[in-house]
Write an enzyme that holds these catalytic residues in place. Structure first.
Site, PDB file in Angstrom:
ATOM      1  N   ARG A 197     -10.638   9.924   1.519  1.00  0.00           N
ATOM      2  CA  ARG A 197     -10.488  10.624   2.799  1.00  0.00           C
ATOM      3  C   ARG A 197     -11.621  11.631   3.001  1.00  0.00           C
ATOM      4  O   ARG A 197     -12.019  11.887   4.139  1.00  0.00           O
ATOM      5  CB  ARG A 197      -9.102  11.278   2.886  1.00  0.00           C
ATOM      6  CG  ARG A 197      -8.013  10.213   3.026  1.00  0.00           C
ATOM      7  CD  ARG A 197      -6.604  10.776   3.014  1.00  0.00           C
ATOM      8  NE  ARG A 197      -5.631   9.676   3.048  1.00  0.00           N
ATOM      9  CZ  ARG A 197      -4.324   9.819   2.872  1.00  0.00           C
ATOM     10  NH1 ARG A 197      -3.825  11.014   2.652  1.00  0.00           N
ATOM     11  NH2 ARG A 197      -3.524   8.772   2.915  1.00  0.00           N
ATOM     12  N   SER A 199     -10.064   5.504  -4.940  1.00  0.00           N
ATOM     13  CA  SER A 199     -10.986   6.617  -5.154  1.00  0.00           C
ATOM     14  C   SER A 199     -10.491   7.618  -6.194  1.00  0.00           C
ATOM     15  O   SER A 199     -11.261   8.079  -7.035  1.00  0.00           O
ATOM     16  CB  SER A 199     -11.244   7.321  -3.820  1.00  0.00           C
ATOM     17  OG  SER A 199     -10.023   7.736  -3.231  1.00  0.00           O
ATOM     18  N   LYS A 257       1.340  10.019   6.083  1.00  0.00           N
ATOM     19  CA  LYS A 257       1.375   8.573   6.283  1.00  0.00           C
ATOM     20  C   LYS A 257       2.664   7.960   5.724  1.00  0.00           C
ATOM     21  O   LYS A 257       2.785   6.747   5.591  1.00  0.00           O
ATOM     22  CB  LYS A 257       0.122   7.922   5.679  1.00  0.00           C
ATOM     23  CG  LYS A 257      -1.168   8.384   6.357  1.00  0.00           C
ATOM     24  CD  LYS A 257      -2.373   7.534   5.979  1.00  0.00           C
ATOM     25  CE  LYS A 257      -3.612   8.016   6.732  1.00  0.00           C
ATOM     26  NZ  LYS A 257      -4.789   7.145   6.514  1.00  0.00           N
ATOM     27  N   LYS A 317      -2.063  -1.584  -3.858  1.00  0.00           N
ATOM     28  CA  LYS A 317      -2.943  -0.418  -3.841  1.00  0.00           C
ATOM     29  C   LYS A 317      -2.127   0.849  -3.868  1.00  0.00           C
ATOM     30  O   LYS A 317      -1.166   0.937  -3.107  1.00  0.00           O
ATOM     31  CB  LYS A 317      -3.758  -0.473  -2.550  1.00  0.00           C
ATOM     32  CG  LYS A 317      -4.616   0.728  -2.269  1.00  0.00           C
ATOM     33  CD  LYS A 317      -5.228   0.589  -0.907  1.00  0.00           C
ATOM     34  CE  LYS A 317      -5.978   1.856  -0.606  1.00  0.00           C
ATOM     35  NZ  LYS A 317      -6.443   1.903   0.748  1.00  0.00           N
ATOM     36  N   GLU A 349       7.453  -6.503   1.369  1.00  0.00           N
ATOM     37  CA  GLU A 349       6.264  -6.427   2.228  1.00  0.00           C
ATOM     38  C   GLU A 349       5.267  -7.543   1.885  1.00  0.00           C
ATOM     39  O   GLU A 349       4.663  -8.148   2.764  1.00  0.00           O
ATOM     40  CB  GLU A 349       5.562  -5.071   2.067  1.00  0.00           C
ATOM     41  CG  GLU A 349       6.344  -3.889   2.609  1.00  0.00           C
ATOM     42  CD  GLU A 349       6.254  -3.758   4.126  1.00  0.00           C
ATOM     43  OE1 GLU A 349       5.555  -4.568   4.774  1.00  0.00           O
ATOM     44  OE2 GLU A 349       6.891  -2.834   4.657  1.00  0.00           O
ATOM     45  N   LYS A 396       0.860  -1.184   0.000  1.00  0.00           N
ATOM     46  CA  LYS A 396       0.000   0.000   0.000  1.00  0.00           C
ATOM     47  C   LYS A 396       0.893   1.230   0.000  1.00  0.00           C
ATOM     48  O   LYS A 396       1.637   1.483   0.943  1.00  0.00           O
ATOM     49  CB  LYS A 396      -0.904   0.002   1.231  1.00  0.00           C
ATOM     50  CG  LYS A 396      -1.769   1.260   1.309  1.00  0.00           C
ATOM     51  CD  LYS A 396      -2.795   1.182   2.393  1.00  0.00           C
ATOM     52  CE  LYS A 396      -3.563   2.499   2.481  1.00  0.00           C
ATOM     53  NZ  LYS A 396      -4.546   2.474   3.556  1.00  0.00           N
ATOM     54  N   TYR A 453     -14.768   1.021  -7.330  1.00  0.00           N
ATOM     55  CA  TYR A 453     -16.062   1.699  -7.182  1.00  0.00           C
ATOM     56  C   TYR A 453     -16.914   1.523  -8.438  1.00  0.00           C
ATOM     57  O   TYR A 453     -18.074   1.908  -8.460  1.00  0.00           O
ATOM     58  CB  TYR A 453     -15.834   3.183  -6.844  1.00  0.00           C
ATOM     59  CG  TYR A 453     -15.019   3.325  -5.566  1.00  0.00           C
ATOM     60  CD1 TYR A 453     -15.625   3.214  -4.323  1.00  0.00           C
ATOM     61  CD2 TYR A 453     -13.630   3.489  -5.614  1.00  0.00           C
ATOM     62  CE1 TYR A 453     -14.877   3.291  -3.149  1.00  0.00           C
ATOM     63  CE2 TYR A 453     -12.876   3.565  -4.450  1.00  0.00           C
ATOM     64  CZ  TYR A 453     -13.499   3.458  -3.226  1.00  0.00           C
ATOM     65  OH  TYR A 453     -12.760   3.516  -2.064  1.00  0.00           O
TER      66      TYR A 453
HETATM   67  C1  PBG Z   1      -7.091   3.824   5.220  1.00  0.00           C
HETATM   68  C2  PBG Z   1      -7.589   3.517   3.857  1.00  0.00           C
HETATM   69  C3  PBG Z   1      -7.443   4.375   2.783  1.00  0.00           C
HETATM   70  C4  PBG Z   1      -8.057   3.766   1.698  1.00  0.00           C
HETATM   71  C5  PBG Z   1      -8.574   2.539   2.131  1.00  0.00           C
HETATM   72  N1  PBG Z   1      -8.265   2.394   3.473  1.00  0.00           N
HETATM   73  C6  PBG Z   1      -6.873   5.728   2.697  1.00  0.00           C
HETATM   74  C7  PBG Z   1      -5.662   6.112   3.426  1.00  0.00           C
HETATM   75  O1  PBG Z   1      -4.725   5.311   3.574  1.00  0.00           O
HETATM   76  O2  PBG Z   1      -5.650   7.234   3.914  1.00  0.00           O
HETATM   77  C8  PBG Z   1      -8.124   4.388   0.349  1.00  0.00           C
HETATM   78  C9  PBG Z   1      -9.094   3.828  -0.599  1.00  0.00           C
HETATM   79  C10 PBG Z   1      -9.414   4.713  -1.739  1.00  0.00           C
HETATM   80  O3  PBG Z   1      -8.774   5.760  -1.969  1.00  0.00           O
HETATM   81  O4  PBG Z   1     -10.352   4.367  -2.462  1.00  0.00           O
HETATM   82  N2  PBG Z   1      -7.032   2.811   6.116  1.00  0.00           N
END
Ligand code: PBG
Length: 312
Positions: A190, A263, A206, A237, A222, A180, A302
């Site tokens: 968010r 997203s 982050k 991701k 990882e 990730k 989505y």
């Molecule tokens: C956080 C989380 C995120 C997403 C899924 N779980 C965002 C982040 O790490 O701040 C993002 C998913 C998306 O953008 O569709 N635990």
């Protein structure tokens, strides 16, 4: 006849947002066609997805401010929104696989995926892992099929597996967000869960726990660690900008590989289509074929419902 990659409804996992109360579905401005549903409407949406052949949903809560604090206390509330949502969906549509997120970002006032150190300048990895393990057990108690740690703390897959096994949830699977990346494509998400206030904008980003987008070797490392610690699915991701990582992870691990078209990937296709600059249907299809061609066995997107309608 010679097409190598074919999409089908069973490839997709639909991420869904859930809210408390009885209100109408809340649109998310930066994600056209995506809503936050109350539990009753969520169940309806899940029924519809199941009918269309979508095998799984991934649930994310959006909480009222009073349920957020520094430590994300509500994540361990036995009457928490997400647990009620899981119970409702599993009792109404038992054949649908339900996945819940294991991370504290919807629950913390600072929007981070874990709790912070006493000094407040970084996440406290080990204290976070302990909370996340308890959170996963509560979700399993509620009947979820797969827990999906998206927090990126070190060592959490092994700890969560052990906690689940100790609580006799040996059949609850783990979908690990393994590779990730610290991505700007999470922006609209968010907005949807209300974690944007801290993430990447204030004091902390982050970047101390999510991967540097420049790092390929680290991503593979990882993925290997998570597989060794007992992950049942390995996730990459975002998806579209990381097709090389999807391919290499697919070649390296034995478990099913999931990719999350996040997203921002969804939003950019919609935005360009709205301006008349891109063809929505064609870009949607092409982006998803590319992710599958790269090696993803499953795609969180989505677009899941739209695609299932089209392909069903
Ligand atoms: C956080 C989380 C995120 C997403 C899924 N779980 C965002 C982040 O790490 O701040 C993002 C998913 C998306 O953008 O569709 N635990």
């Amino acid at each position: 006849m010679v097409q190598e990659t074919v999409l089908r409804p069973a490839d997709f996992i639909a991420p869904l947002f859930v809210i408390d109360g009885k209100g109408a579905p809340q649109p998310i401005k930066s994600m056209p066609g995506v809503y936050r549903y109350n539990v009753k409407d969520l169940v309806k949406e899940c029924r519809a997805l199941h009918k269309l052949g979508v095998p799984a949903v991934a649930l994310f809560p959006k909480l009222a401010a009073k349920f957020k604090n520094e430590d994300g206390f509500h994540a361990l509330d036995e009457d928490g929104l997400i647990l009620r949502a899981v119970q409702a969906v599993k009792s109404a549509v038992p054949e649908l696989t339900v996945i819940t997120d294991v991370a504290l970002d919807p629950y913390t006032t600072h929007g981070h995926d874990g709790v912070l150190t006493a000094k407040g300048d970084d996440v406290d990895n080990d204290r976070s892992v302990a909370i996340l393990s308890e959170m996963a057990v509560l979700q399993a108690d509620a009947g979820v099929d797969i827990v999906a740690p998206s927090d990126m703390m070190d060592g959490r897959i092994g700890a969560i597996r052990e906690a689940l096994d100790d609580a006799e949830h040996t059949n609850t699977a783990i979908m690990a967000y393994s590779a990730k990346f610290n991505s700007a494509y999470y922006g609209p998400f968010r907005d949807a869960v209300g974690s944007s206030q801290a993430a990447g904008t204030r004091l902390l980003s982050k970047a101390t726990y999510q991967l540097d987008p420049a790092n390929r070797r680290q991503a593979l490392n990882e993925a290997g660690l998570d597989e060794d610690e007992g992950a049942d699915f390995i996730m990459v991701k975002p998806a579209g900008a990381y097709l090389d990582i999807i391919r290499e992870v697919r070649d390296q691990v034995g478990k099913p590989v999931a990719a999350y078209q996040v997203s921002g990937e969804y939003a950019q296709i919609h935005a360009a289509a709205k301006l008349g600059w891109l063809d929505l249907e064609r870009c949607r299809h092409e982006s998803l074929v590319a992710i599958k061609r790269a090696g993803a066995d499953l795609i969180l997107t989505y677009f899941a419902k739209d695609m299932a309608k089209l392909l069903g």
